[in-house]
Design an enzyme around this catalytic site. Structure first.
Site, PDB file in Angstrom:
ATOM      1  CG  ASP A   1      -6.261   0.106   5.890  1.00 46.39           C
ATOM      2  OD1 ASP A   1      -5.322   0.063   5.147  1.00 46.39           O
ATOM      3  OD2 ASP A   1      -6.584  -0.794   6.948  1.00 46.39           O
ATOM      4  CB  SER A   2      -2.973   3.530   3.122  1.00 43.29           C
ATOM      5  OG  SER A   2      -3.429   3.368   1.859  1.00 43.29           O
TER       6      SER A   2
ATOM      7  CG  ASP B   1      -7.046  -2.236   2.577  1.00 41.65           C
ATOM      8  OD1 ASP B   1      -6.503  -3.495   2.419  1.00 41.65           O
ATOM      9  OD2 ASP B   1      -6.137  -1.449   2.558  1.00 41.65           O
TER      10      ASP B   1
ATOM     11  CE  LYS C   1      -4.645  -4.535   0.660  1.00 44.80           C
ATOM     12  NZ  LYS C   1      -4.121  -4.263   1.971  1.00 44.80           N
TER      13      LYS C   1
ATOM     14  CD  GLU D   1      -3.683  -4.864   7.310  1.00 40.14           C
ATOM     15  OE1 GLU D   1      -3.295  -5.218   8.449  1.00 40.14           O
ATOM     16  OE2 GLU D   1      -3.472  -3.856   6.969  1.00 40.14           O
TER      17      GLU D   1
ATOM     18  CD  GLU E   1       2.490  -2.652   3.949  1.00 43.90           C
ATOM     19  OE1 GLU E   1       1.440  -2.887   3.960  1.00 43.90           O
ATOM     20  OE2 GLU E   1       3.051  -1.252   4.522  1.00 43.90           O
TER      21      GLU E   1
HETATM   22  O1  KIV Z   1      -3.680   0.391   2.538  1.00 43.63           O
HETATM   23  C1  KIV Z   1      -2.983   0.379   1.723  1.00 43.63           C
HETATM   24  O2  KIV Z   1      -2.644   1.378   1.139  1.00 43.63           O
HETATM   25  C2  KIV Z   1      -2.148  -0.931   1.703  1.00 43.63           C
HETATM   26  C3  KIV Z   1      -1.007  -0.823   0.663  1.00 43.63           C
HETATM   27  C4  KIV Z   1       0.221  -0.138   1.334  1.00 43.63           C
HETATM   28  C5  KIV Z   1      -0.809  -2.385   0.163  1.00 43.63           C
HETATM   29  O3  KIV Z   1      -2.503  -1.955   2.225  1.00 43.63           O
END
Ligand code: KIV
Length: 267
Positions: free
Chosen positions: A46-47, A85, A115, A117, A184
């Site tokens: 989600d970056s 994510d 994934k 958090e 992270e």
């Molecule tokens: O969103 C993302 O790119 C991430 C990485 C920084 C692990 O969660």
């Protein structure tokens, strides 16, 4: 060719002491490039909210956007193991809502895993997803979706209380069925301890040298994200400058009537 085909390969690589390489990807073009390297696995992070959409945080990223980008990545890297994510608030409301959202991700994108958090509070969510055969990667330490609660993007786990919480969260996620955990921005000794205590692999970003694998945001490692210079980042190229020079040269050649040239013309 990537060495990871399924979640079992993550544990196998840890047992064999083979570092796991992961990069983020958000579209077809980059996914094609990555899929023709030996990178082990791709994260549709989600970056993308930061590096593709230009937001300050990952909070505005939506489920539909994650689905859209993940399906592009899947088309560019059909043979890669892809993790998507879960965006902010897509797994917080209820288990039922989470299952519906993750069901959409799995059906509409062809991704291999999700994934999320967080630690202890999300154990029931991880358990429900794993029970529904949706593989889950955890994410601890600096969890960018909690930026407002954390008060910024700083190293986590520096004091004893935080250190204990992150370690306990890692053990709980493993117990809940997560197949790997991203760490992270945590101090290297903490990442090392977690890595030694877990049977599942840790994948670090700003977590030092002793994780079982490393992940970087592709725009950062290729030098496309000008002005972002955290200590943990190594730039392997300067595509910002290379791209700008190419675009400037094109502009100049059109202005000077040297492009299109003879060889670019249909006759
Ligand atoms: O969103 C993302 O790119 C991430 C990485 C920084 C692990 O969660």
């Amino acid at each position: 060719m990537s060495s990871i085909k399924n979640i079992k390969d993550f544990a196998k690589m840890k047992q064999a002491g083979q570092p796991i390489t992961m990069v983020t990807c958000y579209d077809y073009a980059f996914a094609r490039i990555v899929s023709e390297t030996d990178i082990d696995t791709i994260l549709v992070g989600d970056s993308l909210g930061n590096v593709v959409a230009g937001y300050d945080t990952t909070i505005p990223v939506t489920l539909d956007q994650m689905i859209y980008h993940s399906s592009m990545v899947k088309r560019g890297a059909p043979g890669s193991f892809i993790v998507t994510d879960l965006p902010f608030m897509s797994y917080h409301v209820s288990i039922e809502d989470t299952m519906r959202n993750c069901g959409r991700i799995m059906k509409e994108t062809g991704t291999n895993a999700v994934k999320l958090e967080g630690g202890k509070d999300f154990v029931p969510v991880v358990e429900a997803l794993v029970k529904a055969s949706i593989p889950v990667m955890g994410h601890l330490g600096l969890t960018p979706q909690s930026v407002h609660k954390l008060g910024g993007y700083s190293v986590q786990g520096k004091d004893e209380e935080q250190r204990k919480t992150i370690l306990e969260d890692a053990l709980l996620l493993q117990e809940a069925g997560a197949f790997a955990i991203v760490l992270e921005m945590v101090p290297e000794p903490l990442a090392k301890e977690i890595t030694q205590r877990l049977a599942i692999p840790t994948i670090g970003i700003g977590a030092g040298r002793y994780c079982d694998g490393q992940v970087l945001v592709i725009h950062d490692l290729l030098g496309l994200n000008k002005g972002f210079n955290p200590k943990f980042l190594k730039r392997y190229a300067d595509l910002y400058t290379i791209s700008q020079q190419a675009i400037q040269t094109y502009h100049k050649e059109v202005k000077e009537h040297t492009f299109p040239a003879e060889e670019n013309v249909f006759k």
